[in-house]
Design an enzyme around this catalytic site. Structure first.
Site, PDB file in Angstrom:
ATOM      1  N   PHE A 147      -1.906  32.801 -42.330  1.00 34.55           N
ATOM      2  CA  PHE A 147      -3.036  33.664 -42.672  1.00 34.55           C
ATOM      3  C   PHE A 147      -2.470  34.921 -43.316  1.00 34.55           C
ATOM      4  O   PHE A 147      -1.835  35.741 -42.668  1.00 34.55           O
ATOM      5  CB  PHE A 147      -3.886  34.048 -41.461  1.00 34.55           C
ATOM      6  CG  PHE A 147      -5.074  34.884 -41.874  1.00 34.55           C
ATOM      7  CD1 PHE A 147      -6.220  34.272 -42.343  1.00 34.55           C
ATOM      8  CD2 PHE A 147      -5.025  36.261 -41.850  1.00 34.55           C
ATOM      9  CE1 PHE A 147      -7.310  35.022 -42.768  1.00 34.55           C
ATOM     10  CE2 PHE A 147      -6.102  37.027 -42.272  1.00 34.55           C
ATOM     11  CZ  PHE A 147      -7.253  36.403 -42.733  1.00 34.55           C
ATOM     12  N   ASP A 232       5.602  38.933 -43.869  1.00 35.03           N
ATOM     13  CA  ASP A 232       4.261  39.517 -43.738  1.00 35.03           C
ATOM     14  C   ASP A 232       4.117  40.042 -42.308  1.00 35.03           C
ATOM     15  O   ASP A 232       3.867  39.286 -41.374  1.00 35.03           O
ATOM     16  CB  ASP A 232       3.200  38.463 -44.044  1.00 35.03           C
ATOM     17  CG  ASP A 232       1.776  39.015 -43.937  1.00 35.03           C
ATOM     18  OD1 ASP A 232       1.600  40.096 -43.339  1.00 35.03           O
ATOM     19  OD2 ASP A 232       0.845  38.362 -44.425  1.00 35.03           O
ATOM     20  N   LYS A 261      -2.808  47.226 -41.732  1.00 35.86           N
ATOM     21  CA  LYS A 261      -3.510  47.404 -40.467  1.00 35.86           C
ATOM     22  C   LYS A 261      -3.120  48.692 -39.751  1.00 35.86           C
ATOM     23  O   LYS A 261      -3.653  49.754 -40.050  1.00 35.86           O
ATOM     24  CB  LYS A 261      -3.328  46.176 -39.584  1.00 35.86           C
ATOM     25  CG  LYS A 261      -3.986  44.925 -40.155  1.00 35.86           C
ATOM     26  CD  LYS A 261      -4.096  43.817 -39.152  1.00 35.86           C
ATOM     27  CE  LYS A 261      -4.645  42.531 -39.777  1.00 35.86           C
ATOM     28  NZ  LYS A 261      -6.035  42.637 -40.226  1.00 35.86           N
TER      29      LYS A 261
END
Length: 407
Positions: A147, A232, A261
């Site tokens: 993801f 990531d 984030k």
């Protein structure tokens, strides 16, 4: 006259969204109006312990005083210039983030997906300019069950049909291999490979932690094959796993990091590509850009986030409280929990389907005053703010035990 929003009930507000908001997430039926630290409050005044932390965007809790102060201070001076001009906050942010991660250069963006898209562009440019891959032939190897976001290019290499179906045609240039399989990765990398793009821990897949030595193997393989290793760390990074970066659980330094984030402290969207100078240095003026990327407000908040991480306090908290989390979940194995995977303050918990789906367990926990979110099937994820106390964490685990006991 319509009642003011703050006087309307949760049910009214949820109903009001339906005709005017497009569907994307499937949120729990709670309407948050206020928050502080690890707790949120709905419009009726009910309090909930936040065990999701905005998918790790709120690693430092809601409205952390140092981050709120940094934002207020900057709001009174300057919020946006665009990158058409310099601003007086960006250099310090980039210097300190590069130093924190042990790399050289920073490309500031806004959202996590933008960081991934930017990383893909940089890797391809590097492949053509440095590695000598023929034009338009560069490939990037990714892992199944990944993801990395939901843009058209990113869903092109997703294996989640819910994310892909109906959004083609898809962007070419990606090869998908099983996660945690070095032999498959080796077979997929060739002279056209610009990069291997991986999550050090797969979050959306259910907090899937690779075997010890896998990341080291990826690093060795990419060096040997002459391609980049892109990590990531948008969900796994910035203290979540007990280290500043999840790759630090092995002696690994990737060529490129993707951050987001928590980098915005739960206040503004902030993301970044951080890489070696010879990698990010391939970009020339006009080849990439972002109106809001690196804006002074984002840079001020991002610098305050880096300062919190420089102390090491949050990494230590994640490590120490991670023991409480693992011990508590271990007690529930065989009592409604089939198994779990945890690192630091992050866990994927597989619930026995007899007790309900992940969504149903999340709804039951909501009624007990604890907010979590399901991933797939009967798996729920736990990712509380790193500011959570031991008592609060034990209380959340007690609530999980309670909903499982009720069945």
């Amino acid at each position: 006259m319509t009642a003011a929003v703050h006087t309307r009930s949760s049910a009214d507000l949820i109903s009001a969204e339906e005709p005017v908001l497009a569907h994307n997430y499937h949120p729990l039926p709670v309407v948050v109006a206020r928050a502080e630290g690890t707790w949120v409050e709905d419009v009726e005044g009910r309090r909930y312990l936040d065990m999701l932390a905005g998918y790790s965007a709120l690693n430092f809790g809601h409205r952390h005083p140092a981050l709120i102060e940094a934002a207020h201070r900057q709001l009174e001076r300057l919020t946006l210039t665009s990158r058409a001009f310099h601003n007086d906050k960006l250099a310090e942010f980039a210097q300190r983030l590069a130093r924190l991660t042990g790399l050289d250069m920073v490309l500031p963006m806004n959202t996590g997906a933008e960081a991934v898209e930017s990383g893909i562009k940089v890797a391809r440019k590097w492949a053509y300019d440095v590695k000598g891959v023929p034009a338009d032939r560069a490939t990037i190897v990714v892992a199944a069950e990944n993801f990395h976001g939901r843009t058209t290019t990113i869903v092109s290499f997703s294996t989640d049909e819910t994310a892909r179906a109906g959004f083609g045609p898809f962007t070419p240039g990606f090869r998908i291999v099983p996660y945690n399989d070095l032999a498959a990765l080796e077979a997929a990398v060739d002279d056209t490979t610009a990069a291997v793009l991986l999550e050090p821990i797969q979050g959306e897949a259910g907090v899937v932690i690779p075997d010890e030595g896998y990341l080291t193997g990826v690093r060795e393989l990419t060096r040997r094959k002459g391609c980049l290793f892109i990590a990531d760390e948008i969900q796994s990074g910035l203290g979540r796993t007990g280290r500043t970066l999840a790759v630090e659980h092995e002696p690994v330094v990737p060529d490129m990091l993707l951050l987001g984030k928590a980098l915005g402290g739960g206040i503004v969207p902030v993301s970044a590509v951080v890489a070696r100078r010879d990698v990010l240095g391939v970009l020339r003026p006009g080849e990439h850009g972002s109106t809001f990327g690196g804006n002074p407000l984002a840079a001020a908040v991002g610098t305050a986030v880096v300062e919190l991480l420089e102390s090491g306090e949050f990494q230590r908290r994640a490590t120490e409280l991670g023991v409480v989390l693992r011990d508590g979940l271990s007690e529930l194995v065989g009592k409604g929990v089939l198994g779990f995977r945890a690192r630091g303050l992050w866990a994927g918990v597989d619930i026995d389907p007899v007790f309900g789906t992940g969504r149903e367990i999340s709804e039951r926990l909501m009624r007990e005053g604890v907010l979590v979110k399901d991933t797939h099937g009967s798996t729920i994820r736990l990712a509380p703010p790193l500011t959570i106390t031991g008592d609060e964490l034990s209380g959340a685990l007690g609530a999980l035990e309670k909903v499982l006991t009720r069945g």
